[in-house]
Design a protein around this motif. Structure first.
Motif, PDB file in Angstrom:
ATOM      1  N   SER A 115       0.802  -1.217   0.000  1.00 57.02           N
ATOM      2  CA  SER A 115       0.000   0.000   0.000  1.00 57.02           C
ATOM      3  C   SER A 115       0.837   1.271   0.000  1.00 57.02           C
ATOM      4  CB  SER A 115      -0.969  -0.001   1.186  1.00 57.02           C
ATOM      5  OG  SER A 115      -0.342  -0.485   2.328  1.00 57.02           O
ATOM      6  N   PHE A 116       2.151   1.178   0.169  1.00 60.24           N
ATOM      7  CA  PHE A 116       2.931   2.405   0.274  1.00 60.24           C
ATOM      8  C   PHE A 116       3.917   2.637  -0.857  1.00 60.24           C
ATOM      9  CE2 PHE A 116       1.113   2.628   4.351  1.00 60.24           C
ATOM     10  CZ  PHE A 116       1.156   3.954   4.696  1.00 60.24           C
ATOM     11  N   VAL A 117       4.257   1.595  -1.609  1.00 66.07           N
ATOM     12  CA  VAL A 117       5.125   1.823  -2.761  1.00 66.07           C
ATOM     13  C   VAL A 117       4.221   2.183  -3.936  1.00 66.07           C
ATOM     14  CG1 VAL A 117       6.686   0.709  -4.380  1.00 66.07           C
ATOM     15  CG2 VAL A 117       6.948   0.320  -1.949  1.00 66.07           C
ATOM     16  N   PRO A 118       4.513   3.286  -4.658  1.00 65.82           N
ATOM     17  CA  PRO A 118       3.649   3.692  -5.772  1.00 65.82           C
ATOM     18  C   PRO A 118       3.459   2.550  -6.759  1.00 65.82           C
ATOM     19  CG  PRO A 118       5.347   5.329  -5.382  1.00 65.82           C
ATOM     20  CD  PRO A 118       5.648   4.187  -4.490  1.00 65.82           C
ATOM     21  N   SER A 119       2.239   2.451  -7.336  1.00 66.36           N
ATOM     22  CA  SER A 119       1.933   1.259  -8.137  1.00 66.36           C
ATOM     23  C   SER A 119       2.798   1.187  -9.386  1.00 66.36           C
ATOM     24  CB  SER A 119       0.461   1.223  -8.496  1.00 66.36           C
ATOM     25  OG  SER A 119       0.144   2.360  -9.242  1.00 66.36           O
ATOM     26  N   ALA A 120       3.278   2.329  -9.870  1.00 73.71           N
ATOM     27  CA  ALA A 120       4.181   2.281 -11.027  1.00 73.71           C
ATOM     28  C   ALA A 120       5.455   1.525 -10.665  1.00 73.71           C
ATOM     29  CB  ALA A 120       4.529   3.689 -11.477  1.00 73.71           C
ATOM     30  N   LEU A 121       5.921   1.669  -9.419  1.00 73.16           N
ATOM     31  CA  LEU A 121       7.138   0.968  -9.006  1.00 73.16           C
ATOM     32  C   LEU A 121       6.865  -0.504  -8.742  1.00 73.16           C
ATOM     33  CD1 LEU A 121       8.912   3.489  -6.638  1.00 73.16           C
ATOM     34  CD2 LEU A 121       8.964   3.291  -9.106  1.00 73.16           C
ATOM     35  N   ILE A 122       5.627  -0.810  -8.326  1.00 72.02           N
ATOM     36  CA  ILE A 122       5.320  -2.220  -8.086  1.00 72.02           C
ATOM     37  C   ILE A 122       5.288  -2.957  -9.404  1.00 72.02           C
ATOM     38  CG2 ILE A 122       3.499  -3.802  -7.362  1.00 72.02           C
ATOM     39  CD1 ILE A 122       3.154  -2.185  -4.932  1.00 72.02           C
ATOM     40  N   SER A 123       4.663  -2.360 -10.441  1.00 73.68           N
ATOM     41  CA  SER A 123       4.747  -3.055 -11.732  1.00 73.68           C
ATOM     42  C   SER A 123       6.123  -2.855 -12.350  1.00 73.68           C
ATOM     43  CB  SER A 123       3.640  -2.621 -12.681  1.00 73.68           C
ATOM     44  OG  SER A 123       3.334  -1.276 -12.506  1.00 73.68           O
ATOM     45  N   GLY A 124       6.895  -1.898 -11.835  1.00 76.53           N
ATOM     46  CA  GLY A 124       8.299  -1.785 -12.228  1.00 76.53           C
ATOM     47  C   GLY A 124       9.180  -2.762 -11.459  1.00 76.53           C
ATOM     48  N   ARG A 125       8.572  -3.854 -10.977  1.00 78.60           N
ATOM     49  CA  ARG A 125       9.293  -4.979 -10.390  1.00 78.60           C
ATOM     50  C   ARG A 125       9.944  -4.661  -9.040  1.00 78.60           C
ATOM     51  NH1 ARG A 125       8.343  -8.092 -14.419  1.00 78.60           N
ATOM     52  NH2 ARG A 125       9.106  -7.756 -16.516  1.00 78.60           N
ATOM     53  N   PHE A 126       9.236  -3.953  -8.182  1.00 80.02           N
ATOM     54  CA  PHE A 126       9.742  -3.766  -6.822  1.00 80.02           C
ATOM     55  C   PHE A 126       9.956  -5.106  -6.131  1.00 80.02           C
ATOM     56  CE2 PHE A 126       8.438  -3.870  -2.367  1.00 80.02           C
ATOM     57  CZ  PHE A 126       9.445  -3.116  -1.800  1.00 80.02           C
ATOM     58  N   TYR A 127       8.944  -5.992  -6.223  1.00 77.12           N
ATOM     59  CA  TYR A 127       9.018  -7.242  -5.477  1.00 77.12           C
ATOM     60  C   TYR A 127      10.109  -8.172  -5.989  1.00 77.12           C
ATOM     61  CZ  TYR A 127       5.004  -6.260  -2.607  1.00 77.12           C
ATOM     62  OH  TYR A 127       4.175  -5.717  -1.671  1.00 77.12           O
ATOM     63  N   LEU A 128      10.406  -8.065  -7.290  1.00 80.02           N
ATOM     64  CA  LEU A 128      11.488  -8.883  -7.836  1.00 80.02           C
ATOM     65  C   LEU A 128      12.795  -8.566  -7.111  1.00 80.02           C
ATOM     66  CD1 LEU A 128      12.765 -10.690  -9.960  1.00 80.02           C
ATOM     67  CD2 LEU A 128      12.876  -8.738 -11.463  1.00 80.02           C
ATOM     68  N   PHE A 129      13.078  -7.266  -6.970  1.00 80.95           N
ATOM     69  CA  PHE A 129      14.348  -6.892  -6.334  1.00 80.95           C
ATOM     70  C   PHE A 129      14.280  -7.066  -4.827  1.00 80.95           C
ATOM     71  CE2 PHE A 129      14.400  -4.865 -10.442  1.00 80.95           C
ATOM     72  CZ  PHE A 129      15.574  -5.394 -10.911  1.00 80.95           C
ATOM     73  N   PHE A 130      13.077  -6.954  -4.286  1.00 80.82           N
ATOM     74  CA  PHE A 130      12.866  -7.277  -2.874  1.00 80.82           C
ATOM     75  C   PHE A 130      13.308  -8.718  -2.601  1.00 80.82           C
ATOM     76  CE2 PHE A 130      10.114  -9.240   0.263  1.00 80.82           C
ATOM     77  CZ  PHE A 130      10.132  -8.350   1.324  1.00 80.82           C
TER      78      PHE A 130
END
Lengths: 493, 141
Positions: free
Chosen positions: A95-110
């Protein structure tokens, strides 16, 4: 099988996360993956508690030749806590990382950062540790610049260049060590260096490792990259970094200086204590002078690192136990304060203390959630910060290290000061009216509070259960200081 | 812009590059070569096409997205750790099978080759992802 899973599973998550870019898919797989990683860590922790140290010789190549993965009590505990924090941050990020960054693969690098951290915790080979540090560095560099705002790139470059320098020192140390001993397996090194008749010769490589890990862990002369880069990315990412990155440096230092760099204790323990004292004091004073929440917390990380190094420098089972206990407490509480800084930002639209206030009146639950980690960090009795400092300072006095123990006490007061400053400015003070009216209608959903509640209950459990956990931590300290069991299991003697 | 020489050269060079990249991949275990260099050669073929006929054409003949290529490469790498566990009970252990061919020759296939194929695919994916992104950003053609 079990032992390799903390590395392989996040890698598998990275594969899954590469398959689809959609926002919901990334969120669901990212959070589920963090839960599974935590589950694996929990299972491994239970196994280590029941059956002792677990060893895996990868590919069946026996110890001095192949890569060894070892999970002892310290590694298992670190895996468990970082998995727990991973879950909290993954939920928070949704809910706090902007959705553009989430589809920009935030979780992959997480997850790839998680893989690097887990790998660093369980490896039994010095060069393999270097590889995991690089995995961590790459993923964290992507995370810190994710979204590529100007300020992020500025912070990211500082972060990257300092950490590359650290890697260089680390690698140079590895080269020297390999040249002198002909092995990089930690247990084999310990076996060789324990019967070493020329302790002075090892100090060059030990010093290179110390500088390398010191930069990673942000200890006294090398800490400046941390406050200038940690406040730039979205706060979920900062929270994750605060929990894991510096602590991996401290972990590596504890591992190296308890397992095999033990030949010249007088020099090293005095150096560690001096560095610890300066790190505590300067970090604490710098934190007290800041007015941006994330900056206060970043400087504060540094002063807390000092306590852990202090425990390592005193070098008794109680001190090592205290250092690890303090590290666990710090990972939980520090992450939580960063998460709450993000919540405050959502409420008030700023991180500047001067332009916020009145949060206690409008969001009492948030105030309580902040109080727990803040008071834990400041060392108020039933919370773990108090017990951590108690173990450390008690061990310090018992070992006759009065000066640095005194510094630890003074730094405790500085910490209390900066926490009270955040409390006063953000929660108690009358709110500057214009901002108050603008953002008044924001309501916090339960999903946004959940990670904080999780971490706060972790902190409470660690504090209230300190009596029960004491034996576990002391056993861990003894296991670290008496490494014959570790060596024998790895080298199969 | 259309470079005639590049377009004609590309038709011949592409097959050579792809063929030798696979050859390099297979001989990699005991001789110089392997997944990394093979992957670089294979991606060279597609970069050549992107230079000659444009990024879109190269993407069309790749058929699969570079990110999926990375994912499948990583997946093969994970997969290659498992046979050792099931055959010998040791994780990551190299396992080989011999497949008899005609005229008494045998083909030795093993987990290192599987791992190398994974490396091959992910290197190709990474390089192509980088180059395609850069070429699109700079509006190369």
């Amino acid at each position: 099988m079990m032992i390799a899973l903390p590395i392989l599973f996040p890698l598998f998550m990275a594969v899954l996360l590469l398959m689809n870019r959609s926002h919901n898919y990334q969120k669901v797989v990212g959070i589920a993956g963090s839960l599974f990683t935590f589950g694996i860590a929990l299972a491994l922790f239970v196994t280590v508690q029941r059956c002792g140290i677990q060893v895996l010789q990868a590919g069946g190549w026996e110890a001095p030749y192949g890569i060894t993965l070892v999970v002892d009590k310290l590694s298992a505990l670190m895996l468990l806590i970082s998995g727990f924090i991973g879950v909290a941050v993954a939920v928070y990020a949704a809910s706090f990382v902007p959705s553009a960054l989430i589809s920009g693969r935030f979780y992959l690098f997480f997850h790839s950062l998680m893989m690097g951290v887990n790998g660093a915790f369980i490896t039994g080979d010095v060069f393999n540790l270097y590889v995991w540090f690089e995995v961590m560095l790459m993923s964290s560099f992507v995370l810190i610049t994710l979204g590529s705002k100007r300020i992020q790139l500025k912070g990211g470059i500082k972060y990257l260049s300092m950490n590359l320098l650290a890697s260089l020192f680390f690698l140079a140390g590895i080269g020297l060590l390999y040249g002198k001993t002909g092995t990089l397996n930690m247990a084999h090194l310990a076996d060789i260096l324990r019967n070493d008749s020329h302790p002075l010769l090892m100090n060059t490589s030990a010093m290179l490792f110390f500088v390398g890990f010191g930069i990673k862990a942000a200890v006294f002369p090398f800490f400046f990259w941390l406050p200038s880069s940690y406040y730039t990315p979205p706060v979920a990412i900062t929270a994750f970094f605060a929990a894991l990155l510096t602590k991996v440096g401290v972990y590596a230092m504890i591992r190296f200086f308890t397992l095999f760099f033990v030949q010249d204790p007088i020099f090293w323990h005095n150096l560690l204590l001096a560095i610890a004292g300066l790190t505590m004091l300067i970090g604490g004073m710098a934190a007290a002078s800041q007015y941006e929440i994330r900056q206060i917390l970043s400087f504060h990380i540094i002063s807390q690192i000092g306590y852990m190094i202090f425990g390592l420098g005193v070098f008794t089972p109680l001190a090592i136990a205290g250092a690890v206990y303090f590290m666990i407490h710090n990972m939980l509480a520090k992450t939580n304060t960063f998460l709450i800084a993000g919540l405050i930002h959502r409420m008030r639209g700023t991180y500047q203390l001067k332009s916020m206030g009145g949060l206690y009146k409008s969001y009492p639950l948030l105030a309580v959630l902040f109080l727990i980690p803040a008071f834990a960090l400041a060392g108020v009795p039933p919370l773990p910060g108090f017990f951590g400092k108690l173990f450390l300072i008690k061990a310090g006095f018992e070992a006759g290290r009065f000066l640095v123990s005194g510094v630890a006490v003074v730094t405790g007061i500085l910490t209390l000061f900066s926490m009270i400053k955040i409390w006063n400015e953000a929660f108690f003070k009358q709110s500057p009216t214009e901002i108050h009216e603008e953002c008044q209608h924001e309501k916090l959903r339960f999903a946004e509070l959940l990670p904080s509640i999780m971490l706060a209950s972790g902190t409470l459990a660690l504090g209230l259960g300190a009596g029960y956990l004491y034996d576990f931590f002391i056993e861990m300290g003894e296991q670290l200081l008496d490494s014959t069991q570790y060596i024998n299991l790895v080298l199969n003697k | 812009m259309n470079y005639t020489i590049l377009v004609i050269a590309f038709r011949y060079i592409r097959f050579i590059l792809v063929f030798f990249s696979i050859l390099t991949l297979f001989r990699g275990h005991n001789l110089p070569g392997g997944g990394f260099i093979g992957g670089l050669m294979a991606s060279g073929a597609f970069i050549f096409q992107a230079l000659a006929l444009g990024v879109q054409s190269s993407k069309n003949s790749l058929r699969i997205k570079p990110s999926k290529l990375i994912a499948s490469g990583l997946f093969l790498a994970i997969l290659s750790t498992l046979p050792g566990f099931f055959a010998k009970g040791v994780f990551f252990a190299g396992t080989w099978v011999k497949i008899p061919l005609l005229f008494g020759a045998t083909l030795k296939l093993g987990t290192p080759l599987l791992f190398d194929t994974g490396v091959y695919l992910s290197v190709t994916g990474v390089v192509l992802l980088l180059i395609f992104t850069l070429m699109e950003e700079w509006k190369w053609n």
